[in-house]
Each structure stands twice: as structure tokens, then as C-alpha cells.
Write an enzyme that holds these catalytic residues in place. Sequence first.
Site, PDB file in Angstrom:
ATOM      1  N   TYR A  90      -6.716   8.988   0.889  1.00 30.65           N
ATOM      2  CA  TYR A  90      -7.103   9.410   2.333  1.00 30.65           C
ATOM      3  C   TYR A  90      -5.847  10.345   2.655  1.00 30.65           C
ATOM      4  O   TYR A  90      -4.601  10.172   1.914  1.00 30.65           O
ATOM      5  CB  TYR A  90      -7.359   8.423   3.529  1.00 30.65           C
ATOM      6  CG  TYR A  90      -6.254   7.353   3.310  1.00 30.65           C
ATOM      7  CD1 TYR A  90      -5.106   7.844   4.491  1.00 30.65           C
ATOM      8  CD2 TYR A  90      -6.115   6.238   2.844  1.00 30.65           C
ATOM      9  CE1 TYR A  90      -3.946   6.984   4.745  1.00 30.65           C
ATOM     10  CE2 TYR A  90      -4.806   5.461   3.009  1.00 30.65           C
ATOM     11  CZ  TYR A  90      -3.743   5.843   3.955  1.00 30.65           C
ATOM     12  OH  TYR A  90      -2.407   5.163   4.081  1.00 30.65           O
TER      13      TYR A  90
ATOM     14  N   ASP B 234     -30.581 -20.069  13.731  1.00 32.61           N
ATOM     15  CA  ASP B 234     -31.793 -20.973  13.793  1.00 32.61           C
ATOM     16  C   ASP B 234     -31.868 -21.777  12.900  1.00 32.61           C
ATOM     17  O   ASP B 234     -31.029 -21.985  11.936  1.00 32.61           O
ATOM     18  CB  ASP B 234     -33.045 -19.833  13.525  1.00 32.61           C
ATOM     19  CG  ASP B 234     -32.900 -19.647  11.840  1.00 32.61           C
ATOM     20  OD1 ASP B 234     -31.926 -19.375  11.457  1.00 32.61           O
ATOM     21  OD2 ASP B 234     -34.175 -19.051  11.506  1.00 32.61           O
TER      22      ASP B 234
ATOM     23  N   HIS C 103       0.705  -1.458   0.007  1.00 31.20           N
ATOM     24  CA  HIS C 103      -0.150   0.194   0.048  1.00 31.20           C
ATOM     25  C   HIS C 103       0.933   1.293  -0.150  1.00 31.20           C
ATOM     26  O   HIS C 103       1.978   1.335   0.612  1.00 31.20           O
ATOM     27  CB  HIS C 103      -0.881  -0.152   1.327  1.00 31.20           C
ATOM     28  CG  HIS C 103      -1.708   1.185   1.323  1.00 31.20           C
ATOM     29  ND1 HIS C 103      -2.520   1.623   0.598  1.00 31.20           N
ATOM     30  CD2 HIS C 103      -1.663   2.205   2.333  1.00 31.20           C
ATOM     31  CE1 HIS C 103      -3.145   2.945   0.984  1.00 31.20           C
ATOM     32  NE2 HIS C 103      -2.626   2.960   1.962  1.00 31.20           N
TER      33      HIS C 103
END
Length: 793
Positions: free
Chosen positions: A239, A524, A208
Site C-alpha cells: 500500500y 435461532d 510489518h
Amino acid sequence: SVTDHLTRLGVTDVVVLDQGPLPATGGSTSHAPGAMFQTNPSKTMTELARQSVQRFAELEHEGRSCFYPVGSIEVAGTPERWHDLMRKHGIATSWQLESELLAPEQVAEKIPLLDPATIHGGFYVPTDGVAKQVFACAVMADEARSRGARFYGETPVTGIDVSDGRVRAVETLQGRIETELVVCCAGIWGPLIGRMAGVQVSLFPVEHLLAWTTPLRELAGETEEIRHPILRHQDAAMYFRQRGECYGVGSYQHDPLLVDPDQIPKVGERPVMPTMLDFTPEHYAPAWAEARRLLPPLANVELDEAMNAMFSFTPDGMPLLGESEEVAGFWLAEAIWITHAAGAGKVVAEWIAKGAPSLDLRECDVRRFEAHVASPAYLRRRAAQQYDEVYDIIHPLQPMEEPRPVRVSPFYGRERALEAFFLEANGWERPHWYERNAPLLEGREIPERDGWAARFWSPIVGAEALATREAVALYDMTSLKHADVTGPGALALLQRLTTNELDRPPGYVTYTLMLDERGGILSDVTVARLDENRFQLGLNGRRDIAWLERNAPGDGSVQVRDSTGETCCIGLWGPNARDVLQPLTEDDVSHEGFGFFRARDIYVGQVPVTALRLSYVGELGWELYTSAEFGLRLWDLLWDSGHDQGVIAGGRGAFSALRLEKGYRSWGADMWSEHDPYEAGLAFAVKLDKGDFIGRDALAERDGQAPTRKLCCLTLDGVVMGKEPVRANGDAAGFVTSADYGYSVGRGIAYAWLPAELAAEGTDLEIEYFCDPQPATVSPDPLFDPEMKRMRR
């Protein structure tokens, strides 16, 4: 963080080993810019971030806080992103996180370097900020040492001793440590440590690009490390964060650069640290040009520190938390960003010390993956895609593009011939609708959709739903997870793990729940008792299999077998279902001969089938299971028999709408371990008088008490997609779980968690959909009950 919280919980005999120096070990934590954006589509991830912010803010290093609460802003460079920021504002509201949408000029007031003419607006979260993570590590380690924990840096692990399926010891260059519990927090080295124990760690390291600038004259004389809010420009995959007089700029705006874990440099082989590789300016150039357009003062500075840093991605972009399936005592706390680190450490410590975490971790559980995910080819491709899409606008129904197809049912060829539009789940190709059903639209008024709701949708979905109600449809339910539980101890195991009474004669099907000790719903389950010691279970995923296996007695009296891949299933549902099935079998499938919630082994033509009379669409019908080799024959027999009965193939889009009309809950979407059966409207599945089961004591304490919150059915004119905030008198009061349009009832349907005082039928509320309030009303649950009309059909 794991050690900090373990010692807080009284587990003080803890040793921490790292190959690098402490506290800056050379891993991803050592170079990360520390920006913490809390908002996430996942409620769990948002809560982990919130807890991390709170923990870092508590810590002080040499008199200074380990967290700067400067806030965050995500800007929109396109109309599509601005629309998405409205959705994100709604998600933040649903998860009770303060946020605000800002005009371009308001963004520029908070970040004066930014040119407001380049954006459409911003999404502001005032409690976000920057962590000083290395200092936080040092402080947490000091606190843990004061409680008895021991830390050893520059101590590589060389092996993990495993025998009889359990961790026994850890080998290091400095000696052997006897232990039956290891937590692997090795970041990008996780796959290598996992390999020592025989455990698959499904992450891949990726490079990165991050660079820090020379000082900006606009920030000259700045004495604080950071005053500006942290900034994301996701349309350009970038960013930003201030650091004194300089700025840091990170970029995902390049093809993924994957690093094989075996090729990661060793400690000491790189000038600074092993996770900082040589900068590749050719990958960074487009991002740097865009950075200077968004923040024009950057045109006057150069790059100073620049690196290709490393961190990891998993196939679904989520962390890997919990105890491994392969080896007892080998735990993972992997693939975690700084944003979630302190919270993740807390819940893993709780899980170890208390037996259960305080948050629902279904999306992060290391046991969630199917077998194909472990393949190197799949893992590498998905990690690259997760990196590539990290800042993309992702629709909740959007499937992955590659690799596909991975898993297909025996009906796949027939479905393609019917021009199915496939979505993907757990590697399975699942038809969402069939283009060949377009003629069903004639004479029907199916409400159109636009924008977000129109993606991955067709009006054919509505036509298929109505055709199912009117006649009969075949649904491919092969991807439903199911298992065979057999042996003399099978009933006892299932009775202990579930809430409903299962001690019924062979031939009965029971809907039941699996709980944790606190009474939270882990899953469930439908349980079909096919013989005295043979049960077929319909489950929700790999985690359920692992739970059964982990709790099974060690004496061999119970066998648990995942039978999903070797079988297939057709849902034959609709008022004409019996007229399709009866001509194909000598068994009596009338209501008297084959009642609701019954199971039987029958022959359909030449095909041996386990037939369960139940339906998730609220119509007459059966789930028909057979081995994969007979699947195509079963489909063709039913298709031919249904020709005069109006049979169609129905997709998952219609299935979703029909189940909501009938009020059937979906575990993982409508309820999870943060909810108990009484809140979720599932008290009928609990039999406190059947004997002991996991979670019974917690439920017994609440039995007879009115729940403080409820899962409610809301109706509205339009369609929402899920996770939107529900408002009462303008105030956020709850959030939507599942939502769709009910074609049989002519209304939008949204299930939502609400305070009990707002749960009464007729209560008027609003669902905030992309900042647009949609009037909604608490309505009967369920909305549609065909059995009242065709009770004994």
C-alpha cells in the site's frame, strides 16, 4: 474512542491509563500511516469504518481536520485481481458505499506517479482517506476530559484484582483504583494485560515493514500533506500514501515476523517507540523493486524513515470486542485497525452503557472462539496465516490450510474412505461432497459452473442433493453446536431467553429465537424437551453458550453444559429414512408413533440415541445423537441397513442447496441482530402471549405493523455466491444473503433483504454478479415442499 463515547452516553467516571506518554503512547496508533479503506466483505466492518470516517472528519486539531477525504484506489496487476475488484465493487454497493471502477488511464489521472501500463484498472472509493489518528486521540481525550474523564500517561498497570469471577480493582505504580469494570484497549500488549486478569486475549503481535521516501521532485513545493488518493497494490501485498513531498510504502510481501508478547520492548528501550523495531531491508527489497515499477518516479528517491512496526492479528483477522467469558467486568476492545477504531469505540461504549451495541457484532465478539483457538500453537499459526493472506483473494468457502485437522467426528475414517472433500469450520472437518458418489452423476443433468462459483464445488454436489430427495442420505452434523440445559430452573430460564412456547410436555421439539432487548435476532435455536428438567439445545456457536451461562441464575438451579465435543450427530434424511431406521429399533418410528418435531431416547441396534424428528433439508428424517464412543457403530448400522434403500453419504454442498429450496434460514448468513423475526419471515416462532421474554416489549410495539423490509426468495437462471447487490430499475435496493443452485427446482436461488415494496412475488429485479446484471424474480418461499407430496410417509 471508548472513553469519548462512554462520556457522551453519560458514563463520566472513567479513568484512562497508559504506560506511554499521551497522546502518542508508542503503540501501533502512534506509527500507523492512517490509511482508511472502508470496503470489507463484512458488513459490520464496513459500517465500523464508515462510522470511524465520520467521527474523524468531525474532529479538528488546531484548526485542521483529523481526516483527509482524498479517496482510495485499489489497482489490479492481474486479470484475477481485476475480476475480484468487480466483486468488491458489488460488495461496496451492497453495503451502500459509493464506489467506481476506473480504467488504467483514469487511475493515473488521480495518481500521476503511477504507470497505467502496469495495471488492468482500479477500484475507487471517494469517501476513503487518511486519518490523523494521534491528533484525533488528543481531541477525543480533551472532549472526554471536559465531561469528567481522567487520563494518566506514563502509568503502567501492574495487576488486576479479580475475586469471585469479577474485576475488583486495577493496580498501578501510582496506586490502586477500585473498579468493577475494565476495558482492555492495550493493542499488542493485550495478552499481557489479559493475563493479569486470567483472561485469554487471542491475538499475536506481528512485525510489518513501512518506509517513507526522501522527497520526490514530482511533488516539489507541495503544501498539503496529501492530495493523491491512498493506494493499494494487493497483487504485490503493498500500500502507498503521500505525505507532502514524500511517499510512504508499506509491505506485507515477506514471511510473517511474529513477536512473542513477552518480548515486546518496554517503553524507553527503543530509540523512538517500543513498536518500531529495526528495519530488515532483505525483507523489503522485492517490494521496493515492485513499488518502483508501479510508480516509476520512486526510482529517483531513496528510503528515509524505515521501520519494522508492530500491530496484531487474531486467528480470523477480526477484532476482539465485548465482555470476556472468564471474568465479569473485563471488557476487550482489541485487534482494531485505525480504519475501524472510532466506530469500534462507539459500539463498545454502547454495549457497556446501554446493554447492547447498535451494530451486530457476531463476527467481532470475543466469545466466538472455540477452546482450541486459545492454544499458543494454534494462535501463533493462525496469526501468521492471517498476516500472510491479508491481501489475498479469498473465496467465501476457502478453508484454512493449517493447522488441520484439528477436530474430527467419529465418522472421519468412513468419510475419508468415501473420498470426502473436506472444508473446515470452527476447527471441524466437514465433508462438502464425496468423490465416491461420482457414479450418481450418470443420467443426471447437473448444470456446470465456471469462475468464482466453480471453486470448492463439484457437480457431485447436485447429484447428492437429488439422491437425498429420491432415496436417503447420511449427513455428518456433529459440528452443530449443542448444549444440555438441566435443573429445576431450566424451563424458566429458557422461557425468558426465547420467543416460542417451550412449556410443552417432554418429547416435544420447538424452533425458537433468542433476541436482544431491541428485538434483534441473537440466534435461532431448536429446543428438545427430553424430560421435565432436561433440555437439549441446538445452537449456533460459543456465543450462545456464553449467553445462556451469563443469564443463568446464580443459585445453582440451572446447569448449562456444552455437549458438542462428547457427542456426534447423523442427519438421516430422505423419503426412505424410515425404512432405514425402523429395522434397527424396537421403537415405533412411523408418523403416528414418532411425529414431526418430536424427540425420544431410543436404541438403534446396540447404540443409545437421542432421536429428534426434524430435518434441515426438507425431507423425512431424524437427527440422531449419541456419545462419540458409539458414533462409528451408529454410522455402520445405518449404512448397512440403508444398502437396499439407496443410502449415500451427503456433504455440506448438498445440504446448503436443499435447505435453500425449503426456505430454511441460516442465522449469521440470512439474519442477525439487525433483523427482527417479522422481517425475517419467522413470526411463527414468536408467541407474545406466553409471558415475558427478552425482546418481547420491542416486538409487541411492532406486532401487526407491516415490516419495511423483508428477507425474500429470488430465483434466477445462474448461480451467485452471496453479498451481491440487488437492483431495481438500475438502483441498488438490497443485497443477497445465502445463494446456491436448487437442483430439485432447476433454478438458482438467492435469499435477499429487500424493501417491502419490492417483496411481492413476481417482482422482477437484477442481481449484480461481478458487474454483470443477472435477471431475478421474487418467488414463493419456500420453493419446495415435499410434505405436500408425502404428508404422512
